[in-house]
Design a protein around this motif. Sequence first.
Motif, PDB file in Angstrom:
ATOM      1  N   ALA A   1       2.083   6.190 -13.868  1.00 18.30           N
ATOM      2  CA  ALA A   1       0.839   5.622 -14.392  1.00 18.30           C
ATOM      3  C   ALA A   1       1.023   4.246 -15.017  1.00 18.30           C
ATOM      4  CB  ALA A   1       0.236   6.578 -15.419  1.00 18.30           C
ATOM      5  N   ASP A   2       2.256   3.710 -14.971  1.00 21.55           N
ATOM      6  CA  ASP A   2       2.519   2.396 -15.585  1.00 21.55           C
ATOM      7  C   ASP A   2       2.040   1.307 -14.628  1.00 21.55           C
ATOM      8  OD1 ASP A   2       3.488   0.111 -16.732  1.00 21.55           O
ATOM      9  OD2 ASP A   2       5.427   0.964 -17.279  1.00 21.55           O
ATOM     10  N   ARG A   3       0.788   0.844 -14.850  1.00 18.41           N
ATOM     11  CA  ARG A   3       0.162  -0.120 -13.937  1.00 18.41           C
ATOM     12  C   ARG A   3       0.888  -1.460 -13.979  1.00 18.41           C
ATOM     13  NH1 ARG A   3      -4.938   1.115 -12.134  1.00 18.41           N
ATOM     14  NH2 ARG A   3      -5.403  -1.103 -11.954  1.00 18.41           N
TER      15      ARG A   3
ATOM     16  N   MET B   1       0.826  -1.206   0.000  1.00 22.05           N
ATOM     17  CA  MET B   1       0.000   0.000   0.000  1.00 22.05           C
ATOM     18  C   MET B   1       0.866   1.263   0.000  1.00 22.05           C
ATOM     19  SD  MET B   1      -3.097  -0.791  -0.277  1.00 22.05           S
ATOM     20  CE  MET B   1      -3.749   0.853   0.060  1.00 22.05           C
ATOM     21  N   LEU B   2       1.976   1.222   0.725  1.00 18.36           N
ATOM     22  CA  LEU B   2       2.878   2.367   0.751  1.00 18.36           C
ATOM     23  C   LEU B   2       3.460   2.631  -0.635  1.00 18.36           C
ATOM     24  CD1 LEU B   2       4.366   4.537   2.353  1.00 18.36           C
ATOM     25  CD2 LEU B   2       6.130   2.827   2.890  1.00 18.36           C
ATOM     26  N   ASP B   3       3.831   1.557  -1.329  1.00 17.17           N
ATOM     27  CA  ASP B   3       4.371   1.723  -2.682  1.00 17.17           C
ATOM     28  C   ASP B   3       3.328   2.314  -3.629  1.00 17.17           C
ATOM     29  OD1 ASP B   3       6.809   0.818  -1.960  1.00 17.17           O
ATOM     30  OD2 ASP B   3       6.830  -0.966  -3.229  1.00 17.17           O
ATOM     31  N   ILE B   4       2.079   1.867  -3.475  1.00 15.82           N
ATOM     32  CA  ILE B   4       1.007   2.399  -4.333  1.00 15.82           C
ATOM     33  C   ILE B   4       0.841   3.894  -4.092  1.00 15.82           C
ATOM     34  CG2 ILE B   4      -1.487   2.358  -4.722  1.00 15.82           C
ATOM     35  CD1 ILE B   4      -1.396  -0.662  -4.157  1.00 15.82           C
ATOM     36  N   ARG B   5       0.841   4.303  -2.837  1.00 17.68           N
ATOM     37  CA  ARG B   5       0.664   5.721  -2.523  1.00 17.68           C
ATOM     38  C   ARG B   5       1.845   6.556  -3.016  1.00 17.68           C
ATOM     39  NH1 ARG B   5      -1.585   4.496   3.568  1.00 17.68           N
ATOM     40  NH2 ARG B   5      -3.715   3.937   2.949  1.00 17.68           N
TER      41      ARG B   5
ATOM     42  N   THR C   1       4.161  -5.416 -11.116  1.00 23.70           N
ATOM     43  CA  THR C   1       5.350  -6.270 -11.043  1.00 23.70           C
ATOM     44  C   THR C   1       6.168  -5.948  -9.800  1.00 23.70           C
ATOM     45  OG1 THR C   1       5.457  -6.440 -13.452  1.00 23.70           O
ATOM     46  CG2 THR C   1       7.463  -6.958 -12.228  1.00 23.70           C
ATOM     47  N   SER C   2       6.253  -4.653  -9.485  1.00 27.42           N
ATOM     48  CA  SER C   2       6.998  -4.231  -8.303  1.00 27.42           C
ATOM     49  C   SER C   2       6.317  -4.676  -7.010  1.00 27.42           C
ATOM     50  CB  SER C   2       7.151  -2.706  -8.316  1.00 27.42           C
ATOM     51  OG  SER C   2       7.727  -2.248  -7.106  1.00 27.42           O
ATOM     52  N   LEU C   3       4.984  -4.634  -7.028  1.00 27.91           N
ATOM     53  CA  LEU C   3       4.238  -5.000  -5.816  1.00 27.91           C
ATOM     54  C   LEU C   3       4.403  -6.480  -5.487  1.00 27.91           C
ATOM     55  CD1 LEU C   3       0.905  -3.012  -6.290  1.00 27.91           C
ATOM     56  CD2 LEU C   3       2.793  -2.470  -4.741  1.00 27.91           C
ATOM     57  N   TYR C   4       4.400  -7.329  -6.515  1.00 34.75           N
ATOM     58  CA  TYR C   4       4.488  -8.778  -6.301  1.00 34.75           C
ATOM     59  C   TYR C   4       5.890  -9.263  -6.651  1.00 34.75           C
ATOM     60  CZ  TYR C   4      -0.518  -8.588  -5.654  1.00 34.75           C
ATOM     61  OH  TYR C   4      -1.774  -8.289  -5.178  1.00 34.75           O
ATOM     62  N   SER C   5       6.836  -8.776  -5.894  1.00 30.58           N
ATOM     63  CA  SER C   5       8.234  -9.145  -6.074  1.00 30.58           C
ATOM     64  C   SER C   5       8.763  -9.721  -4.762  1.00 30.58           C
ATOM     65  CB  SER C   5       9.063  -7.926  -6.486  1.00 30.58           C
ATOM     66  OG  SER C   5       9.047  -6.953  -5.446  1.00 30.58           O
ATOM     67  N   GLU C   6       9.975 -10.250  -4.816  1.00 29.40           N
ATOM     68  CA  GLU C   6      10.598 -10.834  -3.625  1.00 29.40           C
ATOM     69  C   GLU C   6      10.679  -9.825  -2.479  1.00 29.40           C
ATOM     70  OE1 GLU C   6      11.939 -13.761  -2.800  1.00 29.40           O
ATOM     71  OE2 GLU C   6      11.892 -14.912  -4.654  1.00 29.40           O
ATOM     72  N   ARG C   7      10.776  -8.548  -2.825  1.00 31.22           N
ATOM     73  CA  ARG C   7      10.913  -7.506  -1.817  1.00 31.22           C
ATOM     74  C   ARG C   7       9.720  -7.457  -0.872  1.00 31.22           C
ATOM     75  NH1 ARG C   7      10.061  -1.766  -1.919  1.00 31.22           N
ATOM     76  NH2 ARG C   7       9.195  -1.958  -4.012  1.00 31.22           N
ATOM     77  N   HIS C   8       8.542  -7.823  -1.375  1.00 32.96           N
ATOM     78  CA  HIS C   8       7.331  -7.769  -0.568  1.00 32.96           C
ATOM     79  C   HIS C   8       6.852  -9.148  -0.112  1.00 32.96           C
ATOM     80  CE1 HIS C   8       6.512  -3.735  -2.672  1.00 32.96           C
ATOM     81  NE2 HIS C   8       6.910  -3.502  -1.438  1.00 32.96           N
ATOM     82  N   LEU C   9       7.670 -10.153  -0.337  1.00 35.76           N
ATOM     83  CA  LEU C   9       7.281 -11.512   0.010  1.00 35.76           C
ATOM     84  C   LEU C   9       7.694 -11.826   1.445  1.00 35.76           C
ATOM     85  CD1 LEU C   9       6.069 -14.174  -1.164  1.00 35.76           C
ATOM     86  CD2 LEU C   9       8.430 -14.858  -1.683  1.00 35.76           C
ATOM     87  N   ILE C  10       6.738 -12.273   2.264  1.00 36.10           N
ATOM     88  CA  ILE C  10       7.020 -12.718   3.634  1.00 36.10           C
ATOM     89  C   ILE C  10       7.099 -14.235   3.622  1.00 36.10           C
ATOM     90  CG2 ILE C  10       6.221 -12.761   6.021  1.00 36.10           C
ATOM     91  CD1 ILE C  10       4.726 -10.164   5.467  1.00 36.10           C
TER      92      ILE C  10
END
Length: 309
Positions: A106-108, A94-98, A113-122
């Motif tokens: 505007a590149d959805r 959510m922080l990245d989206i904001r 791709t950035s949202l569902y990356s290893e960086r956000h994987l728990i």
Amino acid sequence: MSSDIQHLLPASIDETLALLEGQDYLAGRGLATVIFLALRMKRPLFLEGEAGVGKTEIAKALSRGLNRPLIRLQCYEGLDVASAVYEWNFPAQMLDIRLAEAAGLADRDRLETSLYSERHLIRRPVLQALAAAGEAAPVFLIDELDRTDEAFEAFLLEVLSDFQVTIPELGTIRAAEPPIVIITTNRTREIHDALKRRCLYHWVDYPDAAQELAILKRKVPGAATALSQQVVAYVQRLRTIDLFKNPGVAETIDWATALTELDRLALDPETISDTLGTLLKYQEDIARIRGGEGEAILSDIRAELLAAG
């Protein structure tokens, strides 16, 4: 000793026995054989038996003896993929989206791709075990699998067959080296054959009197010899009675430790009555043994030990 040597697997059943004994786990040859085969064949090991017989301790002993990390998945009713395998870090997403909105991006597709990356994987225990980095794969303990439901069992089939897990947003993650998988169950329900077929199997039983006495000498070295003998004989006799829950090895160790803390050198009816809560965990069982039945057991084992010299 180099880390390479520490990570080596035992080359024989005797070496497996020695490895376990070096971690104060006294195993029978049958158990050591199936552990040796599971390590050599890289197959999960399915351990079944009553609570308190030492199933979980096998994984801990292997972890210490092989110098490998232990990753534990403690099972419970309602366990799901988010708790066992992975989930996405929603607040960070959510922080990245904001931030993207504030920057006018505007590149959805790029944002997704950035949202569902290893960086956000728990990573939860299953994924930790499969994607572990290091010189050797970890010991992965799936503890008390019978507490989960059949849906979670079905999910584990891919993990246990191919040592991989599929994450829809990322694809398939496969272990570079299969972890040493130990699965335990107290048999409160039957586990499906499809899962058992992927494992080697062993029933872990209560130890006999000689083995349990040897365990006590290791775990409670300060206990008087006569006390240890009486404790083992008493617990062995309790397991022949129709109790709600028989005491396991862990309870034997707890009882001997408690009696040693009280500076007891031998069992007596009053001490047994006062300390039964360290040995038995149900009031119905405690009430039964505090009666005449408990004193009769003590009288019998005293006579047996005296006769044995």
